[in-house]
Design an enzyme around this catalytic site. Structure first.
Site, PDB file in Angstrom:
ATOM      1  N   HIS A 283       1.591 -50.439 -41.304  1.00 28.83           N
ATOM      2  CA  HIS A 283       2.347 -49.302 -40.763  1.00 28.83           C
ATOM      3  C   HIS A 283       3.505 -48.913 -41.685  1.00 28.83           C
ATOM      4  O   HIS A 283       4.488 -48.333 -41.235  1.00 28.83           O
ATOM      5  CB  HIS A 283       2.911 -49.601 -39.366  1.00 28.83           C
ATOM      6  CG  HIS A 283       1.925 -50.244 -38.439  1.00 28.83           C
ATOM      7  ND1 HIS A 283       1.158 -49.521 -37.549  1.00 28.83           N
ATOM      8  CD2 HIS A 283       1.565 -51.544 -38.293  1.00 28.83           C
ATOM      9  CE1 HIS A 283       0.386 -50.353 -36.870  1.00 28.83           C
ATOM     10  NE2 HIS A 283       0.604 -51.585 -37.301  1.00 28.83           N
TER      11      HIS A 283
ATOM     12  N   SER B 166      13.938 -33.311 -64.041  1.00 26.78           N
ATOM     13  CA  SER B 166      14.140 -32.084 -63.286  1.00 26.78           C
ATOM     14  C   SER B 166      14.938 -31.111 -64.149  1.00 26.78           C
ATOM     15  O   SER B 166      15.784 -31.530 -64.940  1.00 26.78           O
ATOM     16  CB  SER B 166      14.899 -32.406 -62.001  1.00 26.78           C
ATOM     17  OG  SER B 166      15.582 -31.255 -61.556  1.00 26.78           O
TER      18      SER B 166
ATOM     19  N   LYS C 288      17.136 -37.143 -62.261  1.00 21.68           N
ATOM     20  CA  LYS C 288      15.801 -37.351 -61.701  1.00 21.68           C
ATOM     21  C   LYS C 288      14.739 -37.732 -62.700  1.00 21.68           C
ATOM     22  O   LYS C 288      14.733 -37.310 -63.848  1.00 21.68           O
ATOM     23  CB  LYS C 288      15.361 -36.099 -60.935  1.00 21.68           C
ATOM     24  CG  LYS C 288      16.163 -35.941 -59.661  1.00 21.68           C
ATOM     25  CD  LYS C 288      15.485 -35.057 -58.668  1.00 21.68           C
ATOM     26  CE  LYS C 288      14.291 -35.696 -58.046  1.00 21.68           C
ATOM     27  NZ  LYS C 288      13.751 -34.823 -57.004  1.00 21.68           N
TER      28      LYS C 288
ATOM     29  N   GLU D 133       1.658 -37.624 -58.419  1.00 18.94           N
ATOM     30  CA  GLU D 133       1.535 -36.550 -57.423  1.00 18.94           C
ATOM     31  C   GLU D 133       0.309 -35.685 -57.696  1.00 18.94           C
ATOM     32  O   GLU D 133      -0.401 -35.268 -56.775  1.00 18.94           O
ATOM     33  CB  GLU D 133       2.799 -35.686 -57.422  1.00 18.94           C
ATOM     34  CG  GLU D 133       4.026 -36.433 -56.926  1.00 18.94           C
ATOM     35  CD  GLU D 133       5.302 -35.665 -57.239  1.00 18.94           C
ATOM     36  OE1 GLU D 133       5.808 -34.990 -56.348  1.00 18.94           O
ATOM     37  OE2 GLU D 133       5.773 -35.729 -58.386  1.00 18.94           O
TER      38      GLU D 133
ATOM     39  N   LYS E 202     -23.079 -25.934 -59.723  1.00 19.51           N
ATOM     40  CA  LYS E 202     -22.530 -26.494 -60.968  1.00 19.51           C
ATOM     41  C   LYS E 202     -21.011 -26.477 -61.053  1.00 19.51           C
ATOM     42  O   LYS E 202     -20.389 -27.473 -61.434  1.00 19.51           O
ATOM     43  CB  LYS E 202     -23.132 -25.754 -62.162  1.00 19.51           C
ATOM     44  CG  LYS E 202     -24.584 -26.108 -62.376  1.00 19.51           C
ATOM     45  CD  LYS E 202     -25.264 -25.112 -63.269  1.00 19.51           C
ATOM     46  CE  LYS E 202     -26.688 -24.885 -62.865  1.00 19.51           C
ATOM     47  NZ  LYS E 202     -26.856 -24.244 -61.523  1.00 19.51           N
TER      48      LYS E 202
HETATM   49  N1  ARG Z   1     -29.329 -20.153 -63.388  1.00 24.16           N
HETATM   50  C1  ARG Z   1     -30.220 -20.648 -62.399  1.00 24.16           C
HETATM   51  C2  ARG Z   1     -29.534 -21.777 -61.613  1.00 24.16           C
HETATM   52  O1  ARG Z   1     -28.581 -22.296 -62.075  1.00 24.16           O
HETATM   53  C3  ARG Z   1     -31.459 -21.132 -63.031  1.00 24.16           C
HETATM   54  C4  ARG Z   1     -32.652 -21.126 -62.141  1.00 24.16           C
HETATM   55  C5  ARG Z   1     -33.084 -19.746 -61.879  1.00 24.16           C
HETATM   56  N2  ARG Z   1     -34.317 -19.720 -61.148  1.00 24.16           N
HETATM   57  C6  ARG Z   1     -34.749 -18.607 -60.542  1.00 24.16           C
HETATM   58  N3  ARG Z   1     -35.846 -18.714 -59.885  1.00 24.16           N
HETATM   59  N4  ARG Z   1     -34.100 -17.490 -60.599  1.00 24.16           N
HETATM   60  O2  ARG Z   1     -29.924 -22.146 -60.523  1.00 24.16           O
END
Ligand code: ARG
Length: 467
Positions: free
Chosen positions: A166, A287, A293, A300, A335
Site C-alpha cells: 500500500h 527545470s 530541480k 516519466e 503495421k
Molecule cells: N498493402 C496491403 C496491406 O498492407 C497489401 C495487401 C493488399 N492486398 C489486397 N488484396 N489489396 O495489407
C-alpha cells in the site's frame, strides 16, 4: 521521394476540402500504405528472392528469368538502403513499388515474379519476418536489462531498504531482493517473447490470395529458405491471421506495464523526500525556472510510453474484431500500431537499462527509512511466538500494544526500554533487541524466495545461469 500526388482533376465542390483534386486523390490517400510499409523493404525483397528461387527450382519459371529477378531485386535493395529509391504513392505499397522498379530494371521477366503468389500472402510474410526480427531484438534487450538488474542486485544483496505494501512501510527488505523482483518480471516477459517466436515461426508464402495455388510450388522450400520452422497449414487462416502482431503487442503491453511500475518507483525514489536513488545527469533534466530541480524525465516518459503501447494493442484488437475471413483491407492498419509500439518498447527498455545501471543508490537513506515506521513489528511478534510460546494472534496483539506505546513516546520499537516492553508482556527479555534491528530482520527471512542476503544470492545465481 514521390509521396506527393500530382493531380490534374478538379476538386469536388461538396467534400473536396484539402483534397484539391477530388475523389481519386482521396482514394489514393486512404489506400496507400507506402508511407509506413516501406519499412518492410528488406523483408519484401528477401521473400521475393526465396519465392523466385523456388519457382525456378520447381520449373515454374526459367532459371534465366529467376537470375534476372534476383539480380534486379538485389539492385533494388541497395538502392533503397543507400537512399536512392523513389517511392511512389500511386504504387500504393512496398510490394508494388518494388515490383514496378523491377520491371524498369529487368523488363518482362519481372512480370513472372508474382506467379503463384498474391499480395495477401506477401504482406503476411513480410510482416511476420519483421515481427520475428523485432521479437528477437526484444529478447536481447530484455537480457540486457536483466543483466543490469543482476549486477545491481549483487552489489546490494545486503543493502537494507523498506519494503512496501500500500506504499506504506511494511517490512525491511534488501535492495538486491527488490531488484530481483524485476528480474522475475522481465524474465517472464522474455519467456513470452520466446513463445511468441515459436508461435509465429511458420511461413505464409504460397497461401496465395486465400485458396492456395494450382502451380506445383514447394512451400517447405520457401519456409526453409526464409528461416521458418515450417509452412502454415491453412491458406485461408494464413492470409487472415494477425495473431503474431497482436501477440507482439500483448507482450509489449505487459512488458510496458512492468517498465511503468519501475519508472514510477524511480520517480518516487528520486524525490528529495525519499532520496533512495540519484539519477545520473544523462537520464534527468533541470527545470528552466527552478534551479534546484533535477527531474526524472526519462522515467516519466517510460511510464507514458506504456499508455501508447496499450493504445496500439487495443487498436489492433479492434481492427481485427469481427473481420470476416479471409483478407480485408482493414488489416493494412496493423503495421503502424506495431511499428509505433516496437519503437516505444525499444526506447523504454534502453532508457531503463541505462537508468538502472547509472543510478546512485543511497544506502544510508534506505537503511534509515527501513528502520522507521515500526518495520520490525512482525519480528517482535515472531520472537514472542518463538521464545515465549505465544500463539501468533496473541503475539500480534502484544506487538500492537508495543507499537502504540512507541508511537505515543515518539520513538522506535528498539528504543523502548526493557521495563516498558516487560510491562506489556512479562516474558520479554533483553534478547528481543537482537531481532529489532533491520539487519537481523532481513537476515532471518531465509525462506525460499525470501529477502535474506543468502537467499537473494541464491536467486542471483539461478538467473545468472539463465542469462
Ligand atoms: N498493402 C496491403 C496491406 O498492407 C497489401 C495487401 C493488399 N492486398 C489486397 N488484396 N489489396 O495489407
Amino acid at each position: 521521394m514521390a509521396d506527393d500526388t500530382t493531380d490534374t482533376k478538379s476538386s469536388n465542390q461538396m467534400w473536396g476540402g484539402r483534397f484539391a483534386s477530388g475523389p481519386d486523390a482521396i482514394m489514393e490517400e486512404i489506400n496507400a500504405s507506402i508511407g509506413f510499409d516501406k519499412k518492410l523493404f528488406a523483408q519484401d525483397i528477401r521473400g521475393s528472392i526465396a519465392h523466385a528461387t523456388m519457382l525456378a527450382h520447381q520449373g515454374i519459371i526459367s532459371t534465366d528469368d529467376k537470375d534476372k529477378i534476383v539480380h534486379g531485386l538485389n539492385t533494388i535493395l541497395s538502392e533503397i538502403e543507400s537512399g536512392n529509391f523513389e517511392f511512389s504513392r500511386q504504387l500504393e505499397d512496398i510490394h508494388m513499388n518494388v515490383e514496378a522498379r523491377l520491371a524498369t530494371l529487368i523488363g518482362p521477366a519481372a512480370g513472372r515474379l508474382h506467379t503463384a503468389r498474391s499480395r495477401n500472402d506477401q504482406v503476411a510474410l513480410d510482416f511476420r519476418l519483421w515481427v520475428k526480427e523485432e521479437l528477437q531484438k526484444t529478447e536481447q534487450m530484455l537480457t540486457g536489462l536483466i543483466a543490469a538488474f543482476l549486477d545491481r542486485a549483487e552489489e546490494h544483496a545486503e543493502s537494507v531498504m523498506p519494503g512496501f505494501t500500500h506504499l506504506q512501510t511494511a517490512q525491511p527488505v534488501t535492495f538486491g531482493h527488490h531488484c530481483m523482483a524485476y528480474v522475475e518480471m522481465f524474465g517472464r516477459d522474455r519467456s513470452r517473447v520466446r513463445h511468441a517466436i515459436e508461435h509465429l515461426d511458420e511461413s505464409p508464402i504460397g497461401a496465395a490470395a486465400l485458396a492456395g495455388t494450382g502451380y506445383p510450388i514447394d512451400r517447405h522450400m520457401t519456409a526453409k529458405a526464409l528461416g521458418f520452422r515450417e509452412p502454415t497449414r491453412n491458406s485461408i487462416d494464413t492470409v487472415s491471421d494477425r495473431d503474431f502482431a497482436i501477440e507482439f503487442l500483448s507482450i509489449a503491453a505487459i512488458a510496458g506495464m512492468h517498465l511503468s511500475r519501475l519508472a514510477e518507483e524511480i520517480v518516487i525514489w528520486s524525490t528529495p523526500q525519499f532520496g533512495f536513488v540519484r539519477l545520473s545527469d544523462a537520464f534527468s533534466t533541470g527545470s528552466s525556472i527552478m534551479p534546484q530541480k533535477k527531474n526524472p524525465d526519462a522515467a516519466e516518459l517510460v511510464r507514458a510510453k506504456t499508455g501508447r503501447i496499450n493504445g496500439s494493442l487495443v487498436a489492433l484488437l479492434t481492427i481485427m474484431k469481427g473481420l470476416p475471413l479471409a483478407y480485408s483491407k482493414d488489416m493494412q492498419e496493423d503495421k503502424e500500431q506495431v511499428f509505433d509500439a516496437a519503437e516505444s518498447l525499444e526506447l523504454a527498455i534502453a532508457a531503463m537499462t541505462g537508468m538502472v545501471r547509472d543510478m546512485t543508490v543511497n544506502t544510508a537513506r534506505m537503511k534509515a527509512a527501513a528502520g522507521s515506521g515500526y518495520s520490525t513489528a512482525t519480528d517482535l511478534a515472531d520472537w514472542l511466538v518463538r521464545e515465549a510460546g505465544l500463539p501468533f494472534r496473541d503475539a500480534h496483539h502484544v506487538t500492537g500494544r508495543a507499537v502504540a506505546l512507541a508511537e505515543s513516546k515518539g520513538c522506535d520499537l528498539a528504543e523502548l526500554p526493557l521495563s516498558d516492553l516487560q510491562a506489556i508482556h512479562a516474558e520479554i527479555t533483553d534478547k528481543v533487541y537482537d531481532v529489532l534491528t533491520v539487519e537481523a530482520s532481513v537476515a532471518s527471512r531465509k525462506s525460499f524466495g525470501g529477502t535474506a542476503p543468502s537467499e537473494v544470492r541464491r536467486q542471483i545465481a539461478f538467473w545468472r545461469a539463465r542469462n
